[in-house]
Design an enzyme around this catalytic site. Structure first.
Site, short mmCIF file in Angstrom:
data_model
loop_
_atom_site.label_atom_id
_atom_site.label_comp_id
_atom_site.label_asym_id
_atom_site.label_seq_id
_atom_site.Cartn_x
_atom_site.Cartn_y
_atom_site.Cartn_z
N CYS A 15 0.86 -1.20 0.00
CA CYS A 15 0.00 0.00 0.00
C CYS A 15 0.89 1.25 0.00
CB CYS A 15 -0.92 0.00 1.22
SG CYS A 15 -1.80 1.56 1.43
N CYS B 240 0.58 3.39 3.21
CA CYS B 240 1.25 2.76 4.35
C CYS B 240 2.76 2.98 4.23
CB CYS B 240 0.95 1.26 4.40
SG CYS B 240 -0.68 0.83 5.07
N ASP C 148 0.24 16.30 -1.77
CA ASP C 148 -0.14 15.42 -2.89
C ASP C 148 0.91 15.53 -4.00
OD1 ASP C 148 -3.13 14.12 -3.81
OD2 ASP C 148 -1.66 14.51 -5.40
N HIS D 72 -3.81 1.07 8.47
CA HIS D 72 -4.46 0.91 7.17
C HIS D 72 -5.97 0.69 7.29
CE1 HIS D 72 -4.69 -0.10 2.87
NE2 HIS D 72 -5.63 -0.94 3.26
N ASN E 257 -12.66 10.69 -1.09
CA ASN E 257 -13.27 9.81 -2.09
C ASN E 257 -13.37 8.40 -1.53
OD1 ASN E 257 -13.49 11.78 -4.16
ND2 ASN E 257 -11.30 11.59 -4.56
N THR F 89 -8.57 6.35 -5.96
CA THR F 89 -7.51 5.63 -6.67
C THR F 89 -6.52 4.95 -5.72
OG1 THR F 89 -6.18 7.66 -6.82
CG2 THR F 89 -7.61 7.14 -8.70
N HIS G 29 -6.43 3.45 0.62
CA HIS G 29 -6.04 3.69 2.02
C HIS G 29 -6.72 5.00 2.38
CE1 HIS G 29 -2.71 3.82 5.30
NE2 HIS G 29 -3.45 4.91 5.47
N HIS H 22 -8.05 8.46 3.14
CA HIS H 22 -7.36 9.74 3.19
C HIS H 22 -8.35 10.86 2.95
CE1 HIS H 22 -7.28 8.22 -0.96
NE2 HIS H 22 -7.37 9.48 -1.36
N HIS I 275 -8.39 14.85 1.38
CA HIS I 275 -7.67 15.89 0.66
C HIS I 275 -7.98 17.23 1.33
CE1 HIS I 275 -7.17 13.45 -3.19
NE2 HIS I 275 -8.13 12.77 -2.59
#
Ligand code: 5GP
Ligand code: ZN
Length: 112
Positions: free
Chosen positions: A4, A7, A30, A46, A85, A93, A96, A98, A100
Site C-alpha cells: 500500500c 502505508c 499530494d 491501514h 473519495n 484511486t 487507504h 485519506h 484531501h
C-alpha cells in the site's frame, strides 16, 4: 498493509513532503496538486476507505490534523475544502483512507 503506497509513505519507506504528523496520522503534500495547497491526511494504520471501521479517535485525529494543515499552510483564514473519495463512483484511486485538504485559491462553486 503490504504494497500500500500510503502505508509506505506513513512508515517512511516512500519519501514525501510531510506537513504534519502525530501518533495516529500523517499529512503530506499530494504528488499531483490540484490547488496551490493540496495536502493529504491519512491514518498511520491501514483502512481501505472512510467506511472501513475507522475508530472514532482516529477519525477525530484526521479532521483535527486537516485543520492543523490549513493553519500550517496559511489558508485557515481564506478557507479550504476537505474531500474524501470512497469507492469507484467517487474516483478513489488509492485504497487507504485519506482526506484531501485543498485551498490557496477560490474553489469552484459546484462540489462535483
Ligand atoms: P484519490 O483519487 O484516491 O482520492 O486520491 C489519491 C491521491 O493520491 C491523488 O490525488 C494522487 O495524486 C495522490 N498520490 C498518488 N500516489 C502518490 C504518491 O506516491 N505520493 C503522494 N504524495 N501522493 C500520491
Ligand atoms: Zn495502507
Amino acid at each position: 498493509m503490504a504494497g500500500c503506497i500510503f502505508c509506505m509513505i506513513a512508515n517512511g519507506e516512500i519519501p514525501s513532503k510531510i506537513v504534519y504528523e502525530n501518533d495516529l496520522v500523517v499529512a503530506f503534500d499530494d504528488l499531483h496538486p490540484q490547488a496551490p495547497v493540496h495536502t493529504l491526511v491519512v491514518p498511520k494504520a491501514h483502512y481501505q476507505d472512510i467506511a472501513d471501521g475507522v475508530p472514532a479517535e482516529t477519525m477525530a485525529a484526521i479532521f483535527a490534523a486537516a485543520c492543523e494543515v490549513a493553519r500550517i499552510k496559511g489558508i485557515n483564514e481564506s478557507g479550504f475544502r476537505i474531500i474524501s473519495n470512497k469507492g469507484a463512483d467517487a474516483g478513489q484511486t488509492v485504497p487507504h483512507f485519506h482526506v484531501h485538504v485543498l485551498g490557496g485559491r477560490k474553489m469552484d462553486e459546484g462540489l462535483v
